[in-house]
Design an enzyme around this catalytic site. Structure first.
Site, PDB file in Angstrom:
ATOM      1  N   ASP A  71       0.842  -1.185   0.000  1.00  0.00           N
ATOM      2  CA  ASP A  71       0.000   0.000   0.000  1.00  0.00           C
ATOM      3  C   ASP A  71       0.888   1.249   0.000  1.00  0.00           C
ATOM      4  O   ASP A  71       1.884   1.325   0.732  1.00  0.00           O
ATOM      5  CB  ASP A  71      -0.886  -0.021   1.254  1.00  0.00           C
ATOM      6  N   GLU A 120       1.641   0.311  -4.978  1.00  0.00           N
ATOM      7  CA  GLU A 120       1.203   1.595  -5.515  1.00  0.00           C
ATOM      8  C   GLU A 120       2.388   2.567  -5.531  1.00  0.00           C
ATOM      9  O   GLU A 120       2.864   2.962  -4.457  1.00  0.00           O
ATOM     10  CB  GLU A 120       0.098   2.183  -4.641  1.00  0.00           C
TER      11      GLU A 120
END
Length: 676
Positions: A333, A363
């Site tokens: 994340d 990400e």
């Protein structure tokens, strides 16, 4: 909140890379170790089952600033806390950050024999074969969403054990649950957070459909090394959640699917209350120029991943999950908040010690500003062995994430170049090779695919979608009422499903993903036209918004079959999984990238494929388009057309002028054999 202590403690941390921290359990004794240079005293508080008054054991600090003690005897089944003493009489009782088991709601660590948590035949659990990361097809899902639907036919709804139930069928006989995944053909199940998170009360009733108190995505880490208890059948016993998670992994492995864990090492909800901060004030969290905790995630305080002991913790943690739970990959994340060195080092260690084809991706962005200089952004993954989400291709396909902005599949013109570059694995923009890009249209964040498409079409009002604000419908008192008043499929003629414009746009969007070079990822339920009723941030909206509706499999079976057919085509033919930049440049030729058509030729038995030439054509136009292909040796054989996909021949075409239906993809091949 500010902190005044910015000591780096490098004098001890650099010597501790191989040292084990936390509890090392045996039947004869348990050894406790915790790193805390500034502490002036440390104790272990040991709790007997059902007892609130602990036994206290003094710890001793060594030259590496590690406090430790050995408690003789078999301590399995007991809870524990660490009591840390700082100068000035400051005392904190904290959960051990390295705890691998926790009591209900993660309020105390638990001492258990991890070997006793193994399911039957766990020692024979095998990772499904994976020749190369590019052979992966990833399916992102939330554990509760997948099975909580009362119509699922699954007994252990909403938890780990749901994935151990095979043979579940809907009323029309369609496989649901884990059999659905196996039928779909995905290779990897990407699980949204399954570590212990803080926002669900594990002591409550978790099986009730629609309970907001039982729901969260889990991006609020509490105990990084222990499983979440709300997905367990009995969260009050620390070993149960561990065993059931292992059973889940083993079951998916038996069905031929690897398992990826979503990890959130970039932040905690509140640094000030964190055990990390209480053990070593001023060390574990990043500070801004004013000396305040930095909040580059927008939802909590950043971990200072670039510091040696933070880096050690993250690497130790992923290695624990990979070894103890046989996990096959990790999705990071907000990876922009994790320094590239840490990602590179953990990737190397996982590949060397666990599996050479383990997947690491994330990400490549932040949510807010950060003082971190070595951010893991798009392009920083080059040659490092890990991959990043391809938001460039994502936006080119669908447009913006939550608004009415359009992309290629939703009606925007002039983006054929971005689609073409993405379909080539982004090798001419930010990757060194196709294994570095995760291609996708939507994940759990933002509008899912059906809702995004219908928004760009301007039909939300006709569908009755409510307006949400932080998971609360603005015009209704409760979510259930708002959802029941809406119908995401109100304008659809089920007898002409594949003629529906929204359906065609969805199939076009993920068709591009599944036929591009790189690693494809789809969100759970895309293959069932899943809707979240326009809620773009459903992190605690509950089951009424988030649950997979299994009744939609029979209703939209043609859509499911299209996804299944594309996945089968991709997995059956190596031309769709070229291994390098050089292979793509040698074998992949752009035939057209204009007038809302993107057409490629995979030539010369690309990737060693049996098919000599493969044409991939996408038509984003609302009208049929003519495309010129090379002259085949005999005939062009169609395997994907007008919402039907697979490896079987649908029709054979002579010549090289091809009519491509509106808003669709078409795949044709030339076997290279002369007809006769």
């Amino acid at each position: 909140m500010k902190t005044t202590n910015s000591i780096q403690y490098e004098h001890s941390s650099l010597r501790l890379s191989e040292r084990k921290l936390g509890v090392q359990y045996t039947n004869e004794a348990s050894v406790f170790s915790v790193w805390s240079p500034p502490a002036v005293g440390m104790e272990v508080l040991l709790f007997e089952q059902g007892q609130e008054h602990p036994s206290v054991y003094r710890m001793i600090k060594d030259k590496d600033d590690v406090w430790s003690t050995t408690i003789e005897g078999n301590q399995a089944g007991k809870g524990y806390l660490l009591r840390v003493h700082h100068a000035g009489g400051i005392i904190h009782d904290v959960v051990d950050p390295y705890a691998t088991a926790v009591e209900v709601n993660g309020t105390r660590g638990a001492i258990i024999d991890l070997s006793a948590t193994h399911p039957e035949d766990w020692h024979n659990d095998q990772r499904p074969a994976l020749e190369h990361p590019l052979d992966a097809v990833i399916y992102e899902l939330h554990v509760r969403d997948f099975s909580i639907d009362p119509d699922s036919g699954i007994v252990n709804r909403g938890g780990y054990k749901a994935f151990t139930e095979s043979g579940c069928r809907d009323r029309q006989g369609n496989p649901v649950g884990i059999d659905h995944l196996q039928e779909l053909g995905v290779t990897h199940v990407h699980l949204m957070p399954i570590y212990d998170f803080s926002t669900v009360d594990e002591s409550g009733d978790q099986r009730t459909f629609g309970s907001l108190k039982a729901y969260n995505w889990g991006y609020d880490p509490l105990n990084y090394n222990a499983p979440e208890g709300s997905y367990a059948s009995d969260p009050t016993h620390p070993a149960v959640r561990i065993t059931e998670l292992k059973e889940m992994v083993a079951s998916l492995h038996r069905q031929g699917m690897r398992v990826i864990m979503d990890v959130v090492y970039n932040h905690v909800v509140d640094a000030g209350s964190s055990a990390f901060e209480k053990l070593v004030p001023g060390y574990y969290f990043r500070l801004d120029e004013q000396g305040n905790y930095s909040n580059g995630s927008g939802t909590g305080n950043e971990m200072a991943t670039e510091k040696p002991m933070v880096r050690k913790f993250i690497i130790d943690s992923v290695m624990h999950w990979a070894k103890e739970y046989h996990l096959d990959g990790f999705r990071f994340d907000l990876m922009g908040l994790v320094d590239t060195t840490t990602i590179r080092l953990l990737t190397e260690q996982l590949r060397q010690e666990i599996d050479p084809h383990i997947l690491v991706y994330g990400e490549p962005w932040t949510a807010m500003d950060t003082p971190l200089t070595e951010q893991t952004l798009k392009g920083s993954q080059k040659g490092m062995g890990f991959a990043v989400f391809n938001d460039t291709l994502r936006d080119a396909i669908k447009g913006d994430t939550d608004g009415t902005g359009k992309g290629y599949a939703t009606g925007e013109r002039g983006v054929e170049g971005e689609i073409a570059e993405g379909m080539m694995g982004s090798i001419h923009s930010f990757t060194d090779g196709p294994e570095e890009t995760i291609n996708y249209t939507t994940v759990h964040d933002n509008l899912n695919l059906w809702d995004k498409v219908t928004r760009t079409m301007g039909i939300w009002d006709a569908l009755g979608f409510p307006e949400f604000d932080h998971s609360q419908p603005l015009k209704e008192d409760w979510v259930e009422k708002a959802v029941k008043a809406a119908d995401p499929y109100r304008l659809m003629d089920s007898w002409q499903l594949l003629d529906n414009e929204a359906v065609r746009r969805c199939l076009l969007a993920n068709g591009i993903v599944l036929l591009s070079q790189g690693i494809p990822l789809i969100q759970a339920g895309d293959e069932l036209l899943r809707s979240k009723f326009g809620d773009h941030n459903s992190y605690h909206s509950g089951d009424w918004v988030n649950a997979i509706r299994w009744e939609n499999k029979a209703r939209f079976r043609q859509v499911f079959d299209y996804y299944r057919g594309l996945i089968s085509l991709r997995r059956s033919h190596p031309a769709f999984r070229l291994r390098s930049r050089e292979d793509i440049e040698r074998h992949m030729t752009l035939l057209q990238g204009s007038q809302e058509v993107v057409a490629f030729l995979l030539k010369e038995h690309a990737g060693g494929d049996d098919w000599a030439q493969i044409a991939i054509i996408s038509n984003g136009s609302p009208s049929e388009q003519e495309v010129t292909l090379p002259q085949p040796h005999g005939e062009w054989r169609v395997v994907v057309k007008d919402g039907v996909a697979g490896t079987a021949i649908l029709e054979q075409l002579t010549g090289h002028q091809i009519s491509v239906p509106h808003l669709s993809m078409m795949v044709l091949y030339d076997s290279g054999l002369t007809c006769g």
